[in-house]
Write an enzyme that holds these catalytic residues in place. Structure first.
Site, PDB file in Angstrom:
ATOM      1  N   GLY A 296       4.860   8.391 -15.614  1.00 31.92           N
ATOM      2  CA  GLY A 296       3.801   8.329 -16.622  1.00 31.92           C
ATOM      3  C   GLY A 296       2.554   9.100 -16.249  1.00 31.92           C
ATOM      4  O   GLY A 296       1.527   8.976 -16.929  1.00 31.92           O
TER       5      GLY A 296
ATOM      6  N   ILE B 257       2.424  14.493  -4.338  1.00 35.19           N
ATOM      7  CA  ILE B 257       2.955  15.008  -3.076  1.00 35.19           C
ATOM      8  C   ILE B 257       2.065  16.109  -2.524  1.00 35.19           C
ATOM      9  O   ILE B 257       1.741  16.127  -1.339  1.00 35.19           O
ATOM     10  CB  ILE B 257       4.403  15.491  -3.275  1.00 35.19           C
ATOM     11  CG1 ILE B 257       5.311  14.278  -3.553  1.00 35.19           C
ATOM     12  CG2 ILE B 257       4.906  16.268  -2.043  1.00 35.19           C
ATOM     13  CD1 ILE B 257       6.715  14.620  -3.958  1.00 35.19           C
TER      14      ILE B 257
ATOM     15  N   GLU C  94       1.648   1.585 -17.581  1.00 36.90           N
ATOM     16  CA  GLU C  94       3.089   1.449 -17.731  1.00 36.90           C
ATOM     17  C   GLU C  94       3.636   0.383 -16.803  1.00 36.90           C
ATOM     18  O   GLU C  94       4.617  -0.282 -17.092  1.00 36.90           O
ATOM     19  CB  GLU C  94       3.814   2.785 -17.510  1.00 36.90           C
ATOM     20  CG  GLU C  94       3.908   3.253 -16.073  1.00 36.90           C
ATOM     21  CD  GLU C  94       2.786   4.190 -15.685  1.00 36.90           C
ATOM     22  OE1 GLU C  94       3.082   5.221 -15.069  1.00 36.90           O
ATOM     23  OE2 GLU C  94       1.623   3.886 -15.986  1.00 36.90           O
TER      24      GLU C  94
ATOM     25  N   ILE D 101      -2.251   3.159  -2.260  1.00 33.69           N
ATOM     26  CA  ILE D 101      -3.541   3.628  -2.790  1.00 33.69           C
ATOM     27  C   ILE D 101      -3.948   2.826  -4.020  1.00 33.69           C
ATOM     28  O   ILE D 101      -5.099   2.361  -4.101  1.00 33.69           O
ATOM     29  CB  ILE D 101      -3.507   5.142  -3.062  1.00 33.69           C
ATOM     30  CG1 ILE D 101      -3.486   5.895  -1.720  1.00 33.69           C
ATOM     31  CG2 ILE D 101      -4.714   5.571  -3.892  1.00 33.69           C
ATOM     32  CD1 ILE D 101      -3.443   7.400  -1.841  1.00 33.69           C
TER      33      ILE D 101
ATOM     34  N   GLY E 198      -0.233   2.845 -10.704  1.00 27.19           N
ATOM     35  CA  GLY E 198       1.137   2.493 -10.379  1.00 27.19           C
ATOM     36  C   GLY E 198       1.224   1.603  -9.166  1.00 27.19           C
ATOM     37  O   GLY E 198       0.261   0.955  -8.757  1.00 27.19           O
ATOM     38  N   ILE E 199       2.399   1.602  -8.561  1.00 29.06           N
ATOM     39  CA  ILE E 199       2.640   0.808  -7.368  1.00 29.06           C
ATOM     40  C   ILE E 199       2.401   1.665  -6.136  1.00 29.06           C
ATOM     41  O   ILE E 199       2.578   2.879  -6.162  1.00 29.06           O
ATOM     42  CB  ILE E 199       4.072   0.243  -7.371  1.00 29.06           C
ATOM     43  CG1 ILE E 199       4.236  -0.851  -6.320  1.00 29.06           C
ATOM     44  CG2 ILE E 199       5.102   1.348  -7.183  1.00 29.06           C
ATOM     45  CD1 ILE E 199       5.544  -1.614  -6.446  1.00 29.06           C
ATOM     46  N   GLY E 200       1.963   1.040  -5.061  1.00 27.58           N
ATOM     47  CA  GLY E 200       1.760   1.793  -3.828  1.00 27.58           C
ATOM     48  C   GLY E 200       0.471   1.388  -3.141  1.00 27.58           C
ATOM     49  O   GLY E 200      -0.340   0.631  -3.672  1.00 27.58           O
TER      50      GLY E 200
END
Length: 469
Positions: free
Chosen positions: A369, A346, A271, A252, A248-250
């Site tokens: 996802g 989290i 996704e 890491i 995903g985005i971010g």
């Protein structure tokens, strides 16, 4: 003018009827969005277009970089005669004026995946959120659980054949449009044209609004030392040449991508993807050559990044933007070679339960996802899939993200049986096939040293035996 437009709206309704007559220039209506109809949408102002919204309506709104903010703003600014209007959507960008406190009696938000712009509204009870896997969202429309009266979408310019592209967000948009009564399109000169399931013929629009505005951007920020170390650990130990990646985005995911510049023949089936993919393609690291399906193509469903990313995907046949039920379908993911799913969370408890959508009782985001890909990678038909949860060992406040038990009220997004690898800056905890005692031991080894003793004591109290490899 608004009254006249609403009459025009009925005349131009996609089902081909008016209050007084039936249009005779086509005899059936197809909800196949690539099928051209014998009609053209009126080009109007945003204020005129949103006049079709009535009290009690359900509005679907496309999201991420394709959030139609010009339409949203126009509706919010001209909502004095409205009440009980609901917006349903995935994560959106922008101010989300429909959740402003002074609009509480007019609008309500229903999030399939909650973004930061509606988080406070949900916490205050002015908005709603849902626990749902991304791959299942189209079923909300197919099963008529959500039946939009109006859909607001954001598309690329109309080409010589009358077609637009859904651009940066295909995800659940197609399913929503096929089950919406009215479609209002925000046509933007700066929306990239993408291929795959993104094509829609402009004759399906009931109103079109033309704009020329930049898309929402998320620039990459430099990963921290901890994030860089996590990225390097994953790249050097868990990502093989020829692997198919989901991330995903971010920070890491960006750190992992930054550490993959020595890899070969990587594939992308995710996704969403972000800026780091562009450089890997430029260096020849991403070829998608090992895939059996969509060979030689990057597969995504929605994206958000900076202008460099939007320029990269624009009119680029190397990119296929497909519907979310396909991209995130576990039966599809499991067939991809060396499927490597990299997701964050989290907190994780000592048995491997993963909380990703809430901080205690406070909802923070959504299922997204994560489970779709974690399970798909685990089921990999080649036996070489790697489901990975990656996170720093501690929060910004110094609390351990590996905890004896999840915070009271925290929700389990990914179950303990789903998780195979948990990665922090201190290494990799391999959990598959491990007993609870062994899992606790592996997780404690990658926890921050300041918290390991307390975690050992908590594990003993819970399991009545010391954690052991």
């Amino acid at each position: 003018m608004a009254s006249m437009l609403c009459n025009n709206l009925v005349r131009f309704n996609r089902h081909g009827v008016t209050a007084v007559q039936k249009i005779n220039n086509f005899f059936t209506y197809s909800n196949e969005l690539s099928h051209p109809l014998d009609r053209k949408p009126p080009i109007v102002s945003a204020k005129e277009a949103v006049a079709c919204v009535k009290p009690g309506n359900l509005i679907f709104c496309s999201g991420a970089a394709a959030t139609p903010n010009a339409l949203i703003s126009a509706l919010v600014e001209n909502s004095d005669q409205l009440k009980d209007v609901t917006f349903c959507h995935m994560h959106t960008e922008g101010p989300a004026g429909y959740v402003a406190p002074d609009k509480a009696n007019i609008f309500r938000s229903a999030s399939f995946f909650m973004g930061g712009n509606v988080r406070k509204a949900v916490a205050d009870g002015r908005g709603d959120n849902m626990a749902i896997f991304l791959q299942d969202i189209p079923q909300l429309f197919v099963r008529k659980i959500y039946q939009p009266d109006v859909a607001f979408i954001h598309v690329s310019p109309i080409d010589q054949h009358g077609y637009c592209s859904l651009g940066t967000s295909v995800d659940c948009v197609r399913a929503a449009l096929q089950h919406s009564k009215i479609i209002v399109a925000q046509i933007n000169k700066k929306m990239p044209r993408t291929f795959g399931d993104s094509i829609i013929h402009s004759s399906h629009f009931d109103f079109a609004v033309e704009i020329d505005e930049p898309l929402p951007c998320h620039g990459s920020k430099k990963p921290t030392e901890v994030e860089t170390k996590i990225g390097k650990i994953i790249a050097e130990n868990l990502v093989e040449d020829g692997a198919t990646l989901q991330m995903g985005i971010g920070s890491i995911p960006d750190a992992v991508l930054n550490a993959l510049h020595g890899h070969k023949d990587l594939g992308i089936h995710s996704e969403m993807f972000a800026n780091g993919v562009v450089d890997l393609v430029a260096k020849g690291c991403v070829t998608n050559s090992q895939k059996k399906t969509h060979k030689g193509r990057i597969v995504g469903s929605f994206l958000i990044g900076d202008q460099k990313l939007y320029d990269f995907v624009d009119n680029n046949p190397f990119i296929e933007m497909l519907t979310i039920d396909y991209v995130n379908g576990t039966n599809v993911i499991r067939q991809l070679p060396k499927m490597t799913a990299i997701n964050s969370c989290i907190e994780v408890d000592l048995t491997g339960q993963v909380c990703s959508d809430s901080i205690g009782t406070r909802f923070y985001s959504g299922f997204g996802g994560q489970v779709d890909f974690i399970r798909g990678a685990a089921e990999g038909t080649d036996g070489r899939g790697k489901p990975i949860i990656a996170m720093p060992s501690i929060t910004n406040k110094g609390e351990s993200k590996i905890s004896p038990i999840l915070k009271p009220g925290a929700g389990v997004v990914t179950s303990r049986a789903h998780v195979h690898y948990v990665v922090t800056e201190f290494g990799i905890a391999s959990l598959f096939g491990k007993t609870m005692r062994q899992r606790a031991h592996a997780l404690i080894q990658v926890a921050h040293p300041n918290h390991r003793e307390a975690l050992e004591k908590a594990a003993f109290e819970r399991l009545h035996q010391m954690p052991s490899p």
